[in-house]
Design a protein around this motif. Structure first.
Motif, mmCIF file in Angstrom:
data_model
loop_
_atom_site.group_PDB
_atom_site.id
_atom_site.type_symbol
_atom_site.label_atom_id
_atom_site.label_comp_id
_atom_site.label_asym_id
_atom_site.label_seq_id
_atom_site.Cartn_x
_atom_site.Cartn_y
_atom_site.Cartn_z
ATOM 1 N N ASP A 174 -20.539 -2.317 6.963
ATOM 2 C CA ASP A 174 -21.947 -2.858 7.499
ATOM 3 C C ASP A 174 -22.206 -4.146 6.910
ATOM 4 O OD1 ASP A 174 -21.970 -0.337 8.286
ATOM 5 O OD2 ASP A 174 -23.100 0.554 6.604
ATOM 6 N N ARG B 16 -18.181 6.507 10.866
ATOM 7 C CA ARG B 16 -19.349 7.737 10.283
ATOM 8 C C ARG B 16 -19.020 8.806 11.434
ATOM 9 N NH1 ARG B 16 -21.955 2.727 9.506
ATOM 10 N NH2 ARG B 16 -23.023 2.853 7.492
ATOM 11 N N THR C 23 -19.473 8.465 4.856
ATOM 12 C CA THR C 23 -20.694 8.222 4.539
ATOM 13 C C THR C 23 -21.404 6.847 4.600
ATOM 14 O OG1 THR C 23 -20.521 7.705 2.050
ATOM 15 C CG2 THR C 23 -20.450 10.108 2.562
ATOM 16 N N ASP C 24 -22.487 6.441 4.607
ATOM 17 C CA ASP C 24 -23.147 5.299 4.505
ATOM 18 C C ASP C 24 -22.492 4.340 3.496
ATOM 19 O OD1 ASP C 24 -24.744 5.594 6.891
ATOM 20 O OD2 ASP C 24 -26.380 5.997 5.832
ATOM 21 N N GLU C 25 -22.391 5.217 2.241
ATOM 22 C CA GLU C 25 -21.908 4.341 0.977
ATOM 23 C C GLU C 25 -20.389 3.880 1.342
ATOM 24 O OE1 GLU C 25 -21.159 5.045 -3.825
ATOM 25 O OE2 GLU C 25 -21.885 6.425 -2.744
ATOM 26 N N ALA C 26 -19.680 4.757 1.805
ATOM 27 C CA ALA C 26 -18.378 4.533 2.196
ATOM 28 C C ALA C 26 -18.194 3.320 3.192
ATOM 29 C CB ALA C 26 -17.478 5.825 2.742
ATOM 30 N N CYS C 27 -19.071 3.240 3.935
ATOM 31 C CA CYS C 27 -18.980 1.998 5.234
ATOM 32 C C CYS C 27 -19.896 0.819 4.694
ATOM 33 C CB CYS C 27 -19.895 2.713 6.352
ATOM 34 S SG CYS C 27 -18.887 4.091 7.247
ATOM 35 N N ALA C 28 -20.422 0.819 3.556
ATOM 36 C CA ALA C 28 -21.142 -0.499 3.247
ATOM 37 C C ALA C 28 -20.419 -1.569 3.378
ATOM 38 C CB ALA C 28 -21.652 -0.014 1.792
#
Length: 68
Positions: free
Chosen positions: A16, A2, A8-13
């Protein structure tokens, strides 16, 4: 990712999700092992081999990301 690359948070889901152990994993593992013991279907050498393979594949995945 990030901070360094602006993902984005979506790309890193995906990352995560795997960043911490699943909270129910220990309980599910113990349940599966107890079932194998109760039904005399535990193949200890094979279980150890599969566990080691799983860890090795996961390590190769994360090291591949780090190197890439």
């Amino acid at each position: 990712m990030r901070h360094r690359y602006g993902f984005t948070d979506e790309a890193c889901a995906f990352f995560d999700f795997f960043a911490a152990p699943a909270p129910e994993l220990a309980d599910r593992t113990l349940t599966a092992l107890q079932h194998a013991l109760d039904t005399a279907t535990l193949d200890h050498p094979r279980a150890l081999r599969y566990g080691r393979l799983l860890q090795a594949y996961e390590l190769m995945f994360w090291e591949g990301l780090r190197e890439g």
